[in-house]
Enzyme design. Structure first.
Site, short mmCIF file in Angstrom:
data_model
loop_
_atom_site.label_atom_id
_atom_site.label_comp_id
_atom_site.label_asym_id
_atom_site.label_seq_id
_atom_site.Cartn_x
_atom_site.Cartn_y
_atom_site.Cartn_z
N ARG A 24 33.16 -39.23 -8.63
CA ARG A 24 32.65 -39.14 -10.00
C ARG A 24 32.77 -40.47 -10.72
O ARG A 24 33.82 -41.10 -10.70
CB ARG A 24 33.44 -38.09 -10.80
N HIS A 218 31.51 -20.75 -23.44
CA HIS A 218 30.16 -21.30 -23.67
C HIS A 218 29.34 -20.44 -24.62
O HIS A 218 28.13 -20.62 -24.72
CB HIS A 218 29.43 -21.51 -22.34
N LYS A 249 34.08 -27.02 -27.58
CA LYS A 249 32.65 -27.06 -27.27
C LYS A 249 31.86 -26.84 -28.57
O LYS A 249 31.78 -27.77 -29.37
CB LYS A 249 32.34 -26.14 -26.11
N THR A 278 55.15 -26.98 -24.72
CA THR A 278 54.27 -28.12 -24.94
C THR A 278 54.07 -28.30 -26.45
O THR A 278 54.10 -27.33 -27.21
CB THR A 278 52.93 -27.93 -24.19
N THR A 366 30.57 -28.75 -7.65
CA THR A 366 30.40 -27.98 -8.88
C THR A 366 29.35 -26.88 -8.67
O THR A 366 29.48 -25.77 -9.20
CB THR A 366 29.99 -28.92 -10.04
#
Ligand SMILES: *Cc1c(COP(=O)(O)O)cnc(C)c1O
Length: 408
Positions: A24, A218, A249, A278, A366
Site C-alpha cells: 500500500r 457506513h 465517517k 485507554t 480487500t
C-alpha cells in the site's frame, strides 16, 4: 548489528507483498477547510486534487458548527481529556455525546470508544468471552474489526453466507436452543455498497433467541429521517440488540460507539479492556461529534442526505450512458469494476497525475481477485461539473486501457 537481522526479515515480507501487487502506498494530502472535496497533493501527480474516495461522506469534517464546537471546547477545556474514563477522563462533553448517541438510535444508553474499530473489537470480544457457551454468527463479509473482536472472544463462531438468511437460519437451528448466540452483521457493506436484509435477519435471530449486533458504520448520518442509519429508516432500531457506529465517517470527526439497553452498555463499560484501559477522547472531539450529530438530525441533515443521493444518481447515470460497468446497489457507494489489479492501479495513478482525481485502487485482499475496483463516494459538495469531469475522464481512460464496456 542485531537490528539488521530483524530488518532483513521485515524486508523479505514487504518484498513478497510488493511482488503480489498488494503493497500500500498512501497519498499525502492536505485537506483545505472550505474547499471540500479539494485537497492539496504533496506527492507525485497534480498539485490539487478532488478527493473521490473519502468517508467524510457529507463534508461534516469542515462544517462551521462542528468546527466552532471544537474550537470553543479546546479554548474552554484544553487539548486532551487527561485520563482514562475511569481516572478523571470522563468530562461533561463525553456524557453529553453518549446521551446524544443513545437518543439517535432510540436506545437507553451508549458507550464511546476511541474508534469504530476499537468499539467492534472490544465489544464483540467482551460479549463473546463473557456470555457462557456463546456462539457468534458472523456474516462472511464482516469488517476486519468485527473479525478481530470475534477472534479475541475465543468463543465458538460460525461464518454464514453473506446476507443469506436461509444459511443463517439453518446454522442457528443446529445449535443448542438455550445457549447464548450473537448474530453479527453490517447494514451497508462498504466495498459492494449492498444493504443487509435487516428485518429478515432479525426475524431469524429472534426465532432462535439470538441477540443481534449491527455495524451501521457506513450508514449513520446518511440514512433515516434523523441519520440513525438503515435500521432507523426501516423502523427496526428497537429490535436490534446492539447498534455500533463511528464518529469518523459521515459525522466527520473520530471515535466509535455502541448503543443498547442500559445493562448491555454497562456490561461492556465494566468489562471491556479496550474501553477501560485507554485515555478518553479529547473533549473537543466529543463536543464536535455531538454538534455534527445534531446538525444531521435536523433539517440540514435531511437536505445533505438528499443532495448526496442526487450526486450519487448523477454519477451512476453518467457511467451508464458511457457503458462503464459499476456495481448496482441501493447505497451511496459507487464501485466501478475494473477486474484487473494492474489496470486498477494504473487507472488510479493516471487519474491522479493527469486529471487531479484521487481515488484509491481497491485490490486483493480487500476484495477477491478478479473483483478489483475503484470505489467512488460522491458527496453533496461534489458539484455537477465535478461529477461530469470524473465521468469524462473515466470515458477517456476506458478506451485507452481497452477495458470492457457494458452494452446497453
Ligand atoms: C471503517 C469501519 C469500521 C471502523 O471504524 P473507525 O471509526 O474508522 O475505526 C468499522 N466497521 C466498518 C464496517 C468500517 O468500514
Amino acid at each position: 548489528m542485531t537490528s539488521d537481522r530483524y530488518d532483513s526479515i521485515f524486508r523479505a515480507q514487504l518484498d513478497a507483498l510488493k511482488d503480489d501487487g498488494n503493497y500500500r502506498i498512501f497519498a499525502e494530502l492536505e485537506r483545505r477547510c472550505g474547499d471540500f472535496p479539494l485537497a492539496k497533493n504533496h506527492g507525485a501527480g497534480a498539485d490539487e486534487v478532488t478527493v473521490w474516495c473519502g468517508n467524510d461522506y457529507l463534508g461534516m469534517g469542515q462544517h462551521p458548527r462542528v468546527l466552532k464546537a471544537m474550537h470553543e471546547t479546546v479554548d474552554a477545556c484544553g487539548a486532551g481529556a487527561g485520563g482514562t474514563r475511569n481516572i478523571s477522563g470522563t468530562t461533561h462533553a463525553h456524557v453529553m455525546l453518549e446521551r446524544e448517541l443513545a437518543d439517535l438510535h432510540g436506545k437507553e444508553a451508549a458507550l464511546l470508544f476511541t474508534s469504530g474499530y476499537v468499539s467492534n473489537w472490544a465489544s464483540l470480544g467482551t460479549l463473546g468471552s463473557r456470555l457462557p457457551g456463546c456462539t457468534i454468527m458472523s456474516d462472511s463479509l464482516n469488517h476486519a474489526s468485527m473479525i478481530e473482536g470475534i477472534r479475541h472472544a475465543r468463543c465458538a463462531k460460525q461464518i454464514w453466507r453473506h446476507n443469506d438468511v436461509e444459511d443463517l437460519d439453518r446454522r442457528l437451528s443446529a445449535l443448542d436452543p438455550d445457549a447464548p448466540k450473537i448474530v453479527a452483521f453490517e447494514s451497508v457493506y462498504s466495498m459492494d455498497g449492498d444493504i443487509a436484509p435487516i428485518a429478515e435477519i432479525l426475524d431469524v435471530a429472534e426465532r432462535h433467541g439470538a441477540m443481534t449486533y449491527l455495524d451501521e458504520v457506513h450508514a449513520v448520518g446518511l440514512y433515516g429521517p434523523r441519520g440513525g442509519g438503515i435500521a432507523e429508516r426501516e423502523g427496526l432500531m428497537d429490535r436490534v440488540t446492539l447498534i455500533e457506529g463511528t464518529l469518523g465517517k459521515a459525522f466527520g470527526v473520530v471515535g466509535g460507539y455502541v448503543t443498547g439497553s442500559a445493562p448491555l452498555v454497562d456490561f461492556i463499560r465494566s468489562f471491556a479492556s479496550g474501553f477501560i484501559f485507554t485515555t478518553a477522547l479529547p473533549p473537543a472531539i466529543a463536543a464536535a461529534a455531538t454538534e455534527s450529530i445534531k446538525v444531521l438530525k435536523g433539517f440540514e441533515g435531511v437536505r445533505l442526505r438528499a443532495a448526496q443521493q442526487r450526486q450519487v444518481a448523477r454519477l451512476r447515470a453518467r457511467l451508464d450512458a458511457m457503458g462503464i460497468p459499476h456495481q448496482p446497489n441501493p447505497s451511496h457507494i459507487v464501485p466501478v469494476m475494473v477486474k484487473d489489479p494492474v489496470k486498477c492501479k494504473w487507472l488510479s495513478d493516471i487519474l491522479l497525475d493527469r486529471y487531479g482525481i484521487y481515488v484509491q485502487p481497491i485490490n486483493y485482499p480487500t476484495v477477491a481477485k478478479g473483483e478489483e475496483r475503484l470505489r467512488f463516494t460522491p458527496s453533496p459538495l461534489h458539484s455537477d461539473a465535478e461529477v461530469d469531469r470524473l465521468a469524462d475522464a473515466l470515458h477517456d481512460l476506458w478506451s485507452q486501457c481497452a477495458l470492457a464496456r457494458v452494452v446497453a
